[in-house]
Enzyme design. Structure first.
Site, PDB file in Angstrom:
ATOM      1  N   SER A  35       0.863  -1.195   0.000  1.00  0.00           N
ATOM      2  CA  SER A  35       0.000   0.000   0.000  1.00  0.00           C
ATOM      3  C   SER A  35       0.891   1.233   0.000  1.00  0.00           C
ATOM      4  O   SER A  35       1.657   1.456   0.944  1.00  0.00           O
ATOM      5  CB  SER A  35      -0.883   0.016   1.239  1.00  0.00           C
ATOM      6  OG  SER A  35      -1.332   1.343   1.466  1.00  0.00           O
ATOM      7  N   HIS A  94      -0.963  -1.211  -4.393  1.00  0.00           N
ATOM      8  CA  HIS A  94      -2.271  -0.921  -3.794  1.00  0.00           C
ATOM      9  C   HIS A  94      -2.337   0.587  -3.585  1.00  0.00           C
ATOM     10  O   HIS A  94      -1.549   1.164  -2.824  1.00  0.00           O
ATOM     11  CB  HIS A  94      -2.407  -1.685  -2.479  1.00  0.00           C
ATOM     12  CG  HIS A  94      -3.714  -1.502  -1.797  1.00  0.00           C
ATOM     13  ND1 HIS A  94      -4.842  -2.212  -2.127  1.00  0.00           N
ATOM     14  CD2 HIS A  94      -4.081  -0.677  -0.792  1.00  0.00           C
ATOM     15  CE1 HIS A  94      -5.850  -1.854  -1.355  1.00  0.00           C
ATOM     16  NE2 HIS A  94      -5.416  -0.900  -0.538  1.00  0.00           N
ATOM     17  N   ASP A  98      -4.420   3.688  -2.369  1.00  0.00           N
ATOM     18  CA  ASP A  98      -5.543   4.056  -1.492  1.00  0.00           C
ATOM     19  C   ASP A  98      -6.063   5.450  -1.833  1.00  0.00           C
ATOM     20  O   ASP A  98      -5.360   6.445  -1.632  1.00  0.00           O
ATOM     21  CB  ASP A  98      -5.084   4.024  -0.032  1.00  0.00           C
ATOM     22  CG  ASP A  98      -4.921   2.606   0.485  1.00  0.00           C
ATOM     23  OD1 ASP A  98      -5.878   1.815   0.369  1.00  0.00           O
ATOM     24  OD2 ASP A  98      -3.831   2.282   1.003  1.00  0.00           O
ATOM     25  N   MET A 154      -8.765   8.214  -0.891  1.00  0.00           N
ATOM     26  CA  MET A 154      -9.666   8.609   0.208  1.00  0.00           C
ATOM     27  C   MET A 154     -10.173  10.022  -0.055  1.00  0.00           C
ATOM     28  O   MET A 154      -9.393  10.904  -0.413  1.00  0.00           O
ATOM     29  CB  MET A 154      -8.909   8.587   1.536  1.00  0.00           C
ATOM     30  CG  MET A 154      -8.253   7.261   1.846  1.00  0.00           C
ATOM     31  SD  MET A 154      -7.539   7.286   3.500  1.00  0.00           S
ATOM     32  CE  MET A 154      -6.655   5.724   3.515  1.00  0.00           C
ATOM     33  N   HIS A 173      -7.959   1.205  -4.432  1.00  0.00           N
ATOM     34  CA  HIS A 173      -8.910   0.974  -3.340  1.00  0.00           C
ATOM     35  C   HIS A 173      -9.655   2.281  -3.126  1.00  0.00           C
ATOM     36  O   HIS A 173      -9.138   3.215  -2.516  1.00  0.00           O
ATOM     37  CB  HIS A 173      -8.125   0.530  -2.093  1.00  0.00           C
ATOM     38  CG  HIS A 173      -8.967   0.318  -0.889  1.00  0.00           C
ATOM     39  ND1 HIS A 173      -8.445   0.151   0.374  1.00  0.00           N
ATOM     40  CD2 HIS A 173     -10.329   0.231  -0.746  1.00  0.00           C
ATOM     41  CE1 HIS A 173      -9.431  -0.011   1.242  1.00  0.00           C
ATOM     42  NE2 HIS A 173     -10.580   0.042   0.594  1.00  0.00           N
ATOM     43  N   MET A 233     -11.878   4.472  -1.500  1.00  0.00           N
ATOM     44  CA  MET A 233     -12.611   4.790  -0.265  1.00  0.00           C
ATOM     45  C   MET A 233     -13.286   6.141  -0.477  1.00  0.00           C
ATOM     46  O   MET A 233     -12.908   7.162   0.118  1.00  0.00           O
ATOM     47  CB  MET A 233     -11.630   4.796   0.917  1.00  0.00           C
ATOM     48  CG  MET A 233     -11.179   3.395   1.299  1.00  0.00           C
ATOM     49  SD  MET A 233      -9.739   3.368   2.378  1.00  0.00           S
ATOM     50  CE  MET A 233      -8.444   3.433   1.168  1.00  0.00           C
ATOM     51  N   MET A 280     -11.746  -5.901   4.571  1.00  0.00           N
ATOM     52  CA  MET A 280     -10.925  -4.982   5.375  1.00  0.00           C
ATOM     53  C   MET A 280     -10.647  -5.593   6.745  1.00  0.00           C
ATOM     54  O   MET A 280     -11.564  -6.079   7.413  1.00  0.00           O
ATOM     55  CB  MET A 280     -11.640  -3.641   5.571  1.00  0.00           C
ATOM     56  CG  MET A 280     -11.728  -2.770   4.329  1.00  0.00           C
ATOM     57  SD  MET A 280     -10.141  -2.355   3.570  1.00  0.00           S
ATOM     58  CE  MET A 280      -9.343  -1.406   4.865  1.00  0.00           C
ATOM     59  N   GLY A 335      -9.261   4.117   6.460  1.00  0.00           N
ATOM     60  CA  GLY A 335      -8.968   5.539   6.684  1.00  0.00           C
ATOM     61  C   GLY A 335      -7.503   5.839   6.968  1.00  0.00           C
ATOM     62  O   GLY A 335      -7.020   6.894   6.605  1.00  0.00           O
ATOM     63  N   PHE A 336      -6.821   4.891   7.592  1.00  0.00           N
ATOM     64  CA  PHE A 336      -5.440   5.179   7.992  1.00  0.00           C
ATOM     65  C   PHE A 336      -4.569   3.929   7.882  1.00  0.00           C
ATOM     66  O   PHE A 336      -5.060   2.812   8.095  1.00  0.00           O
ATOM     67  CB  PHE A 336      -5.395   5.692   9.445  1.00  0.00           C
ATOM     68  CG  PHE A 336      -6.203   6.956   9.620  1.00  0.00           C
ATOM     69  CD1 PHE A 336      -5.651   8.195   9.347  1.00  0.00           C
ATOM     70  CD2 PHE A 336      -7.540   6.887  10.007  1.00  0.00           C
ATOM     71  CE1 PHE A 336      -6.407   9.359   9.472  1.00  0.00           C
ATOM     72  CE2 PHE A 336      -8.310   8.043  10.143  1.00  0.00           C
ATOM     73  CZ  PHE A 336      -7.746   9.286   9.860  1.00  0.00           C
ATOM     74  N   GLY A 337      -3.284   4.155   7.607  1.00  0.00           N
ATOM     75  CA  GLY A 337      -2.318   3.056   7.628  1.00  0.00           C
ATOM     76  C   GLY A 337      -1.847   2.825   9.061  1.00  0.00           C
ATOM     77  O   GLY A 337      -2.136   3.617   9.962  1.00  0.00           O
ATOM     78  N   GLY A 338      -1.144   1.732   9.268  1.00  0.00           N
ATOM     79  CA  GLY A 338      -0.496   1.489  10.556  1.00  0.00           C
ATOM     80  C   GLY A 338      -1.417   1.094  11.700  1.00  0.00           C
ATOM     81  O   GLY A 338      -1.032   1.189  12.864  1.00  0.00           O
ATOM     82  N   ASP A 395      -6.661  -6.348   3.827  1.00  0.00           N
ATOM     83  CA  ASP A 395      -6.015  -5.038   3.868  1.00  0.00           C
ATOM     84  C   ASP A 395      -6.142  -4.436   5.264  1.00  0.00           C
ATOM     85  O   ASP A 395      -7.252  -4.226   5.748  1.00  0.00           O
ATOM     86  CB  ASP A 395      -6.710  -4.133   2.823  1.00  0.00           C
ATOM     87  CG  ASP A 395      -6.130  -2.739   2.762  1.00  0.00           C
ATOM     88  OD1 ASP A 395      -5.077  -2.490   3.371  1.00  0.00           O
ATOM     89  OD2 ASP A 395      -6.743  -1.899   2.074  1.00  0.00           O
ATOM     90  N   GLY A 407      -3.085  -3.859   8.644  1.00  0.00           N
ATOM     91  CA  GLY A 407      -2.362  -4.524   9.732  1.00  0.00           C
ATOM     92  C   GLY A 407      -1.662  -5.812   9.339  1.00  0.00           C
ATOM     93  O   GLY A 407      -1.289  -6.602  10.211  1.00  0.00           O
ATOM     94  N   GLY A 452       1.197  -2.048   3.997  1.00  0.00           N
ATOM     95  CA  GLY A 452       1.753  -0.702   3.843  1.00  0.00           C
ATOM     96  C   GLY A 452       2.939  -0.504   4.751  1.00  0.00           C
ATOM     97  O   GLY A 452       4.100  -0.591   4.328  1.00  0.00           O
TER      98      GLY A 452
HETATM   99  O1  LIG Z   1      -6.905   0.985   3.007  1.00  0.00           O
HETATM  100  C1  LIG Z   1      -6.104   1.091   3.905  1.00  0.00           C
HETATM  101  C2  LIG Z   1      -6.410   1.904   5.109  1.00  0.00           C
HETATM  102  O2  LIG Z   1      -7.674   2.429   4.972  1.00  0.00           O
HETATM  103  C3  LIG Z   1      -4.860   0.322   3.799  1.00  0.00           C
HETATM  104  O3  LIG Z   1      -4.520   0.024   2.478  1.00  0.00           O
HETATM  105  C4  LIG Z   1      -3.681   0.746   4.628  1.00  0.00           C
HETATM  106  O4  LIG Z   1      -2.926   1.717   3.996  1.00  0.00           O
HETATM  107  C5  LIG Z   1      -2.814  -0.414   4.932  1.00  0.00           C
HETATM  108  O5  LIG Z   1      -1.782   0.009   5.734  1.00  0.00           O
HETATM  109  P1  LIG Z   1      -1.093  -0.948   6.823  1.00  0.00           P
HETATM  110  O6  LIG Z   1      -2.143  -1.321   7.813  1.00  0.00           O
HETATM  111  O7  LIG Z   1      -0.571  -2.136   6.060  1.00  0.00           O
HETATM  112  O8  LIG Z   1      -0.024  -0.091   7.379  1.00  0.00           O
HETATM  113 FE   LIG Z   2      -6.358  -0.043   1.176  1.00  0.00          FE
END
Ligand SMILES: O=C(CO)[C@@H](O)[C@H](O)COP(=O)(O)O
Ligand SMILES: [Fe+2]
Length: 251
Positions: A10, A35, A37, A39, A76, A78, A168, A173-176, A202, A204, A224
């Site tokens: 990602s 991937h 994203d 948003m 993706h 969103m 999902m 909405g957010f990575g990490g 997708d 974590g 990501g």
């Molecule tokens: O769509 C999303 C978040 O909304 C993902 O694609 C995240 O960006 C994945 O990030 P990690 O959880 O792998 O850091």
């Molecule tokens: Fe995503």
């Protein structure tokens, strides 16, 4: 047998000031897809970027030569009004347009300039995405039951069938964020019914969570922070791939 592993870093975790170079590098490190994203600040409480940025990064990564091939841009979406942006993203170089089920009953308008009183539906949207020369994916959030997908996956007209389902494993909405193992029964149920389906997970995913996702039957793995934050991203990509392929009996 489940389809082969597809590893899709990602780019939300890439350095946005050098996105093109980061995308090219992750492909050299062994990624299959990117991937991407998207948003809009409405469907999710965050904003990333739109079609012009996708078009720029497309010039740094070779287009896939076959459907689902290396270099696939897995967008993706969103966004609250997925139908409006299909043509823009096709022009920008998107290959797989994955919309959210929760947003799929929005306007039937076909461009950002247009308004329409009509609503669309998931099957109509999938048909529209296919008619525009893109692969179609359908995503579900953690609060959405997998049961909404059966009728769509059993569509009799192939134009209305999705090419991929995205489950999902975080709230979008957010990575990490922390991986939600509670979502894996959805993957298990999908794999039991559709041995050949591309099932993406997708949120974590990384060395500590991949085995659970692979055991459940996921084959398209988005990661990501685990890839872009790794000391050795190639090693992480190959570990993710091995976990999926060994469970599918490919190794
Ligand atoms: O769509 C999303 C978040 O909304 C993902 O694609 C995240 O960006 C994945 O990030 P990690 O959880 O792998 O850091
Ligand atoms: Fe995503």
């Amino acid at each position: 047998m489940a389809p082969p592993a597809i590893i899709a870093p990602s780019i939300l975790s890439a350095d946005f000031a050098q996105l093109g170079q980061d995308c090219a590098r992750t492909m050299e490190q062994g990624a299959d897809w990117l991937h991407v994203d998207i948003m809009d600040g409405h469907f999710v409480p965050n904003i990333t970027f739109g079609a012009p940025v996708v078009a720029k990064i497309r010039s740094h990564v070779d287009k896939p030569t076959v459907a689902h091939g290396r270099g696939t841009f897995d967008c993706h979406m969103m966004i609250a009004e997925p139908k409006k942006w299909v043509k823009e993203f096709k022009k920008a170089g998107c290959d797989l347009y994955c919309f959210h089920y929760e947003a799929a009953f929005s306007t039937a308008a076909e461009s950002p300039e247009e308004t329409s009183d009509k609503k669309t539906s998931p099957k109509e949207l999938i048909r529209y995405i296919h008619d525009n020369g893109l692969l179609a994916g359908i995503a579900i959030k953690p609060d959405t039951s997998v049961d909404v997908l059966w009728d769509i996956l059993d569509a009799t007209d192939p134009k209305e069938k999705p090419d991929m389902v995205l489950v999902m494993t975080v709230h979008p909405g957010f990575g990490g964020q922390k991986f939600m193992a509670s979502e894996l029964p959805k993957v298990q149920a999908l794999r039991a019914k559709y041995p050949e389906l591309n099932i993406e997970v997708d949120g974590g995913l990384g060395p500590g969570t991949i085995d659970q996702a692979a055991d459940a039957g996921a084959n398209v793995i988005v990661a990501g922070s685990a890839v872009f934050g790794a000391k050795d991203p190639s090693e992480v990509i190959s570990l993710l791939r091995k976990s999926v392929d060994s469970r599918a009996g490919r190794l």
